[in-house]
Write a protein that holds these residues in place. Sequence first.
Motif, PDB file in Angstrom:
ATOM      1  N   LYS A   1      74.420  43.655  18.736  1.00  0.00           N
ATOM      2  CA  LYS A   1      73.048  44.142  18.627  1.00  0.00           C
ATOM      3  C   LYS A   1      72.955  45.607  19.063  1.00  0.00           C
ATOM      4  O   LYS A   1      72.253  46.413  18.440  1.00  0.00           O
ATOM      5  CB  LYS A   1      72.095  43.298  19.464  1.00  0.00           C
ATOM      6  N   VAL A   2      73.654  45.954  20.154  1.00  0.00           N
ATOM      7  CA  VAL A   2      73.633  47.333  20.623  1.00  0.00           C
ATOM      8  C   VAL A   2      74.179  48.265  19.546  1.00  0.00           C
ATOM      9  O   VAL A   2      73.586  49.318  19.252  1.00  0.00           O
ATOM     10  CB  VAL A   2      74.454  47.484  21.922  1.00  0.00           C
ATOM     11  N   HIS A   3      75.302  47.885  18.946  1.00  0.00           N
ATOM     12  CA  HIS A   3      75.886  48.708  17.881  1.00  0.00           C
ATOM     13  C   HIS A   3      74.928  48.814  16.708  1.00  0.00           C
ATOM     14  O   HIS A   3      74.763  49.902  16.119  1.00  0.00           O
ATOM     15  CB  HIS A   3      77.216  48.111  17.423  1.00  0.00           C
ATOM     16  N   ALA A   4      74.281  47.704  16.361  1.00  0.00           N
ATOM     17  CA  ALA A   4      73.325  47.723  15.252  1.00  0.00           C
ATOM     18  C   ALA A   4      72.136  48.623  15.571  1.00  0.00           C
ATOM     19  O   ALA A   4      71.636  49.350  14.700  1.00  0.00           O
ATOM     20  CB  ALA A   4      72.846  46.300  14.950  1.00  0.00           C
ATOM     21  N   ASP A   5      71.671  48.591  16.826  1.00  0.00           N
ATOM     22  CA  ASP A   5      70.566  49.466  17.235  1.00  0.00           C
ATOM     23  C   ASP A   5      70.953  50.931  17.125  1.00  0.00           C
ATOM     24  O   ASP A   5      70.183  51.763  16.620  1.00  0.00           O
ATOM     25  CB  ASP A   5      70.155  49.150  18.674  1.00  0.00           C
ATOM     26  N   HIS A   6      72.154  51.245  17.600  1.00  0.00           N
ATOM     27  CA  HIS A   6      72.621  52.630  17.520  1.00  0.00           C
ATOM     28  C   HIS A   6      72.695  53.093  16.064  1.00  0.00           C
ATOM     29  O   HIS A   6      72.268  54.204  15.725  1.00  0.00           O
ATOM     30  CB  HIS A   6      74.004  52.751  18.152  1.00  0.00           C
ATOM     31  N   THR A   7      73.240  52.243  15.213  1.00  0.00           N
ATOM     32  CA  THR A   7      73.392  52.597  13.803  1.00  0.00           C
ATOM     33  C   THR A   7      72.036  52.790  13.139  1.00  0.00           C
ATOM     34  O   THR A   7      71.840  53.726  12.345  1.00  0.00           O
ATOM     35  CB  THR A   7      74.184  51.501  13.066  1.00  0.00           C
ATOM     36  N   ARG A   8      71.086  51.927  13.478  1.00  0.00           N
ATOM     37  CA  ARG A   8      69.751  52.024  12.888  1.00  0.00           C
ATOM     38  C   ARG A   8      69.057  53.319  13.323  1.00  0.00           C
ATOM     39  O   ARG A   8      68.427  54.005  12.511  1.00  0.00           O
ATOM     40  CB  ARG A   8      68.915  50.810  13.299  1.00  0.00           C
ATOM     41  N   ILE A   9      69.176  53.656  14.599  1.00  0.00           N
ATOM     42  CA  ILE A   9      68.576  54.896  15.094  1.00  0.00           C
ATOM     43  C   ILE A   9      69.196  56.097  14.390  1.00  0.00           C
ATOM     44  O   ILE A   9      68.495  57.024  13.973  1.00  0.00           O
ATOM     45  CB  ILE A   9      68.763  55.014  16.623  1.00  0.00           C
ATOM     46  N   ALA A  10      70.517  56.079  14.271  1.00  0.00           N
ATOM     47  CA  ALA A  10      71.208  57.180  13.592  1.00  0.00           C
ATOM     48  C   ALA A  10      70.724  57.316  12.151  1.00  0.00           C
ATOM     49  O   ALA A  10      70.495  58.429  11.655  1.00  0.00           O
ATOM     50  CB  ALA A  10      72.716  56.957  13.632  1.00  0.00           C
ATOM     51  N   ARG A  11      70.547  56.197  11.464  1.00  0.00           N
ATOM     52  CA  ARG A  11      70.121  56.240  10.060  1.00  0.00           C
ATOM     53  C   ARG A  11      68.722  56.831   9.909  1.00  0.00           C
ATOM     54  O   ARG A  11      68.483  57.645   9.016  1.00  0.00           O
ATOM     55  CB  ARG A  11      70.149  54.824   9.468  1.00  0.00           C
ATOM     56  N   VAL A  12      67.771  56.412  10.766  1.00  0.00           N
ATOM     57  CA  VAL A  12      66.402  56.914  10.599  1.00  0.00           C
ATOM     58  C   VAL A  12      66.332  58.403  10.948  1.00  0.00           C
ATOM     59  O   VAL A  12      65.502  59.133  10.397  1.00  0.00           O
ATOM     60  CB  VAL A  12      65.380  56.104  11.434  1.00  0.00           C
TER      61      VAL A  12
ATOM     62  N   ALA B   1      62.260  57.135  14.631  1.00  0.00           N
ATOM     63  CA  ALA B   1      63.402  57.520  15.463  1.00  0.00           C
ATOM     64  C   ALA B   1      63.006  57.512  16.938  1.00  0.00           C
ATOM     65  O   ALA B   1      63.739  56.994  17.788  1.00  0.00           O
ATOM     66  CB  ALA B   1      63.901  58.910  15.062  1.00  0.00           C
ATOM     67  N   GLU B   2      61.851  58.077  17.238  1.00  0.00           N
ATOM     68  CA  GLU B   2      61.377  58.103  18.628  1.00  0.00           C
ATOM     69  C   GLU B   2      61.100  56.691  19.136  1.00  0.00           C
ATOM     70  O   GLU B   2      61.464  56.336  20.258  1.00  0.00           O
ATOM     71  CB  GLU B   2      60.116  58.958  18.731  1.00  0.00           C
ATOM     72  N   ARG B   3      60.457  55.873  18.314  1.00  0.00           N
ATOM     73  CA  ARG B   3      60.110  54.508  18.738  1.00  0.00           C
ATOM     74  C   ARG B   3      61.351  53.669  19.000  1.00  0.00           C
ATOM     75  O   ARG B   3      61.446  52.972  20.021  1.00  0.00           O
ATOM     76  CB  ARG B   3      59.248  53.834  17.661  1.00  0.00           C
ATOM     77  N   LEU B   4      62.297  53.725  18.098  1.00  0.00           N
ATOM     78  CA  LEU B   4      63.508  52.921  18.251  1.00  0.00           C
ATOM     79  C   LEU B   4      64.326  53.363  19.462  1.00  0.00           C
ATOM     80  O   LEU B   4      64.874  52.533  20.199  1.00  0.00           O
ATOM     81  CB  LEU B   4      64.360  53.015  16.990  1.00  0.00           C
ATOM     82  N   MET B   5      64.409  54.668  19.681  1.00  0.00           N
ATOM     83  CA  MET B   5      65.174  55.142  20.831  1.00  0.00           C
ATOM     84  C   MET B   5      64.503  54.749  22.139  1.00  0.00           C
ATOM     85  O   MET B   5      65.172  54.376  23.102  1.00  0.00           O
ATOM     86  CB  MET B   5      65.353  56.657  20.753  1.00  0.00           C
TER      87      MET B   5
END
Length: 253
Positions: free
Chosen positions: A203-214, A223-227
């Motif tokens: 999940k952590v890796h998926a969160d990082h990847t999602r933040i990077a993508r947005v 980007a701000e909300r997810l981070m």
Amino acid sequence: MRQTESTGAPEQSAQQRNVRPEKLSESIARDIVREMRGLPPGSMLPPESSMANTYNVGRGSLREALRILEVHGLIVVRTGPRGGPMVAPRADSVNFARLASLHLHLTEATYRDIIEARLVLEPVMARLAAERQDRAVLEQLQAYVELPEPQNDKEYLHSVSEFHSLVAGMSTNPVLDLYSRSLKDIYTDRIESMVFPVSARSKVHADHTRIARVIVEGYTTEAERLMRAHMEEFLKFSADSHPGILDEVVDWR
């Protein structure tokens, strides 16, 4: 007493303003730093004899100035026939963090305070990165998105550190970048072992990847909300699993 240009009011002396008068060595150090700007790491500075002539000072004052810069991590003084002052290989956030940690220790700031400060900064950094679309930043983030999921502890720790190092320095604002990276450097030394359990790492890796993508796609608010959500989750996990470490006073690095 001199008058200021803007108001015509008498200009206060350093003693009246309760400011410590500057030592000669500090003035020399400032001049040297001005000359260093733009030089790549590892560049040799002029020999001491040449610098003493340039600044019209004695060897003692010059060496004290060089020592100031060396202590702050801005230069390295090499010994030997080809030695002399050299621009430090790592004139970056690591040295700034070392100085900051001493002040933070004196103010009794804790590692919880450090993480809370990063909880404020990292969402802002993510938003600015998405907004400003710096090409170099986007290339680094795109490369991160394409990395496979970590398969062991070593790969996971490297992946987490790499992601947050990118975030900490991608606002394109040198002040924010330096402060954010420095905060990360301070807590990484002490809290590096505080990682999510194996069951949560996907999940952590998926969160990082999602933040990077947005960020790459330019979605600033997302980007701000997810981070922010990600950092809040890390703070909660740290508080639940390592409360003793979080309440420790920051030590001098």
